[in-house]
Scaffold this active site. Structure first.
Site, mmCIF file in Angstrom:
data_model
loop_
_atom_site.group_PDB
_atom_site.id
_atom_site.type_symbol
_atom_site.label_atom_id
_atom_site.label_comp_id
_atom_site.label_asym_id
_atom_site.label_seq_id
_atom_site.Cartn_x
_atom_site.Cartn_y
_atom_site.Cartn_z
ATOM 1 N N PRO A 165 0.531 -1.188 0.351
ATOM 2 C CA PRO A 165 0.093 0.749 0.120
ATOM 3 C C PRO A 165 0.907 0.957 0.209
ATOM 4 O O PRO A 165 0.617 2.096 0.212
ATOM 5 C CB PRO A 165 -0.985 -0.019 1.798
ATOM 6 C CG PRO A 165 -0.565 -1.725 1.776
ATOM 7 C CD PRO A 165 0.709 -2.302 0.624
ATOM 8 N N GLU A 167 1.124 -8.041 7.936
ATOM 9 C CA GLU A 167 1.811 -6.485 8.120
ATOM 10 C C GLU A 167 2.488 -5.840 6.994
ATOM 11 O O GLU A 167 3.313 -5.155 7.303
ATOM 12 C CB GLU A 167 2.018 -5.901 9.451
ATOM 13 C CG GLU A 167 0.690 -6.355 10.834
ATOM 14 C CD GLU A 167 -0.461 -5.026 9.934
ATOM 15 O OE1 GLU A 167 -0.414 -4.219 9.782
ATOM 16 O OE2 GLU A 167 -1.915 -6.422 9.890
ATOM 17 N N ARG A 169 -0.927 -7.838 -20.549
ATOM 18 C CA ARG A 169 -1.429 -7.127 -21.857
ATOM 19 C C ARG A 169 -1.029 -6.656 -23.191
ATOM 20 O O ARG A 169 -1.208 -5.948 -24.069
ATOM 21 C CB ARG A 169 -3.008 -7.112 -21.130
ATOM 22 C CG ARG A 169 -3.085 -5.580 -20.887
ATOM 23 C CD ARG A 169 -4.567 -5.252 -19.888
ATOM 24 N NE ARG A 169 -5.446 -4.835 -21.322
ATOM 25 C CZ ARG A 169 -5.297 -3.370 -22.452
ATOM 26 N NH1 ARG A 169 -4.336 -2.891 -22.276
ATOM 27 N NH2 ARG A 169 -6.614 -3.757 -23.146
ATOM 28 N N ASP A 224 -7.375 2.196 -25.645
ATOM 29 C CA ASP A 224 -7.224 1.530 -24.468
ATOM 30 C C ASP A 224 -7.478 3.175 -24.055
ATOM 31 O O ASP A 224 -6.873 3.713 -24.433
ATOM 32 C CB ASP A 224 -6.412 1.159 -23.606
ATOM 33 C CG ASP A 224 -5.957 -0.108 -23.465
ATOM 34 O OD1 ASP A 224 -7.032 -0.936 -24.309
ATOM 35 O OD2 ASP A 224 -4.830 -0.327 -23.718
HETATM 36 C C1 JE8 Z 1 -1.224 -5.650 1.675
HETATM 37 C C2 JE8 Z 1 -2.593 -3.517 -0.600
HETATM 38 C C3 JE8 Z 1 -0.971 -3.146 -2.546
HETATM 39 C C4 JE8 Z 1 -3.015 -1.657 -2.113
HETATM 40 C C5 JE8 Z 1 -0.515 -4.479 -0.731
HETATM 41 C C6 JE8 Z 1 0.238 -5.549 0.220
HETATM 42 C C7 JE8 Z 1 0.816 -6.986 2.556
HETATM 43 C C8 JE8 Z 1 -4.148 -3.796 8.025
HETATM 44 N N1 JE8 Z 1 -3.136 -4.252 7.344
HETATM 45 C C9 JE8 Z 1 -3.792 -4.325 5.827
HETATM 46 C C10 JE8 Z 1 -1.536 -2.733 7.178
HETATM 47 C C11 JE8 Z 1 -0.791 -3.212 5.998
HETATM 48 C C12 JE8 Z 1 -1.254 -4.362 5.142
HETATM 49 C C13 JE8 Z 1 -2.498 -5.232 5.000
HETATM 50 C C14 JE8 Z 1 -2.043 -6.011 4.085
HETATM 51 N N2 JE8 Z 1 -1.401 -6.240 3.573
HETATM 52 C C15 JE8 Z 1 -2.255 -4.889 1.527
HETATM 53 C C16 JE8 Z 1 -1.887 -4.972 -0.045
HETATM 54 C C17 JE8 Z 1 -2.447 -3.114 -2.102
HETATM 55 N N3 JE8 Z 1 -0.444 -3.621 -3.858
HETATM 56 N N4 JE8 Z 1 -3.265 -1.197 -2.910
HETATM 57 N N5 JE8 Z 1 -4.018 -2.508 -1.071
HETATM 58 N N6 JE8 Z 1 -3.328 -3.343 -0.243
HETATM 59 C C18 JE8 Z 1 -0.043 -6.230 1.462
HETATM 60 C C19 JE8 Z 1 -0.119 -6.919 3.473
#
Ligand code: JE8
Length: 224
Positions: A86, A113, A151, A166
């Site tokens: 994220p 996490e 793609r 696109d």
């Molecule tokens: C992830 C992710 C992308 C996106 C990617 C990798 C690994 C509450 N926690 C949830 C906080 C930290 C992240 C936890 C879940 N998680 C999410 C994503 C992503 N690329 N656009 N949204 N979320 C991981 C663990």
């Protein structure tokens, strides 16, 4: 192109990779995708891949050792190592085009996490997020990333749905589209689309694309 995906949930990729365009791209040899279970890169009896964060806090982190071992096994001089997170920079069509020119991608899917920071520091070239919403882990994000990149590889799309058409390539949303029948439950197809007047049709479509983009995604019209 070759892609090695490192994940704790390899089955998440089975559906997306075995359908439609991604399946055809692989069977034509345009891309080779290998999905690896990070648990196979542990050496202890219980195949542990996570541990508690130093300093405390909720949840678990992915241990660095299995990720280092896997990346060092697959990495080549022409590889790019991508971490789905994220905190990454947002995936855009321009970024997808850039990644489609890389010979070898290694994609690390975070879970729990996230990953020990030393993975970022020592192994990762690019951190990518697929959008501003929270997923449970990085595997679905990686599947989306693979789809967007593959793609674009030469020969993957037929002429009918060429990537040149696109939306996002020309920066506008697509307007309304219709197929047969010309009248369905009292709802009709705009006359101009039935007219055979290609110039008028192109103008109508351009007008709609502009209008829809202005209404729904005005951010796409602002130049940067
Ligand atoms: C992830 C992710 C992308 C996106 C990617 C990798 C690994 C509450 N926690 C949830 C906080 C930290 C992240 C936890 C879940 N998680 C999410 C994503 C992503 N690329 N656009 N949204 N979320 C991981 C663990």
């Amino acid at each position: 192109m070759e892609i090695d995906v490192l994940t704790l949930f390899p089955r998440i990729f089975e559906g997306p990779l075995e359908e439609s365009i991604l399946k055809r791209a692989q069977s034509r040899g345009l891309v080779v995708v290998r999905v690896h279970n990070l648990r196979d890169f542990t050496h202890d009896k219980h195949r542990v891949v996570d541990d508690k964060p130093y300093g405390g806090g909720p949840g678990m982190l992915m241990k660095p050792e299995p990720i280092f071992e896997a990346v060092e096994k697959f990495r080549r001089t022409d590889s790019r190592v991508v971490l789905m997170t994220p905190q990454g920079s947002p995936l855009t069509q321009a970024r997808a085009e850039e990644f489609s020119r890389v010979a070898h991608l290694i994609i690390i899917c975070g879970h729990y996490e996230g990953v020990d920071e030393r993975v970022r520091a020592a192994l990762v070239n690019d951190e990518v997020s697929i959008g501003d919403y929270v997923l449970t882990n990085g595997a679905l994000a990686a599947a989306v990333f693979v789809d967007a990149v593959v793609r674009l590889l030469p020969g993957v799309l037929g002429d009918e749905n060429s990537a040149d058409d696109d939306s996002f390539t020309d920066g506008l949303l697509e307007g309304p589209q219709y197929t047969r029948p010309p009248e369905f439950r009292g709802l009709t197809v705009p006359e101009v689309l039935l007219s055979g007047n290609h110039e008028a049709i192109a103008k109508w479509r351009a007008e709609w694309a502009r209008q829809r983009t202005r209404e729904r995604r005005p951010d796409l019209l602002k130049e940067d």
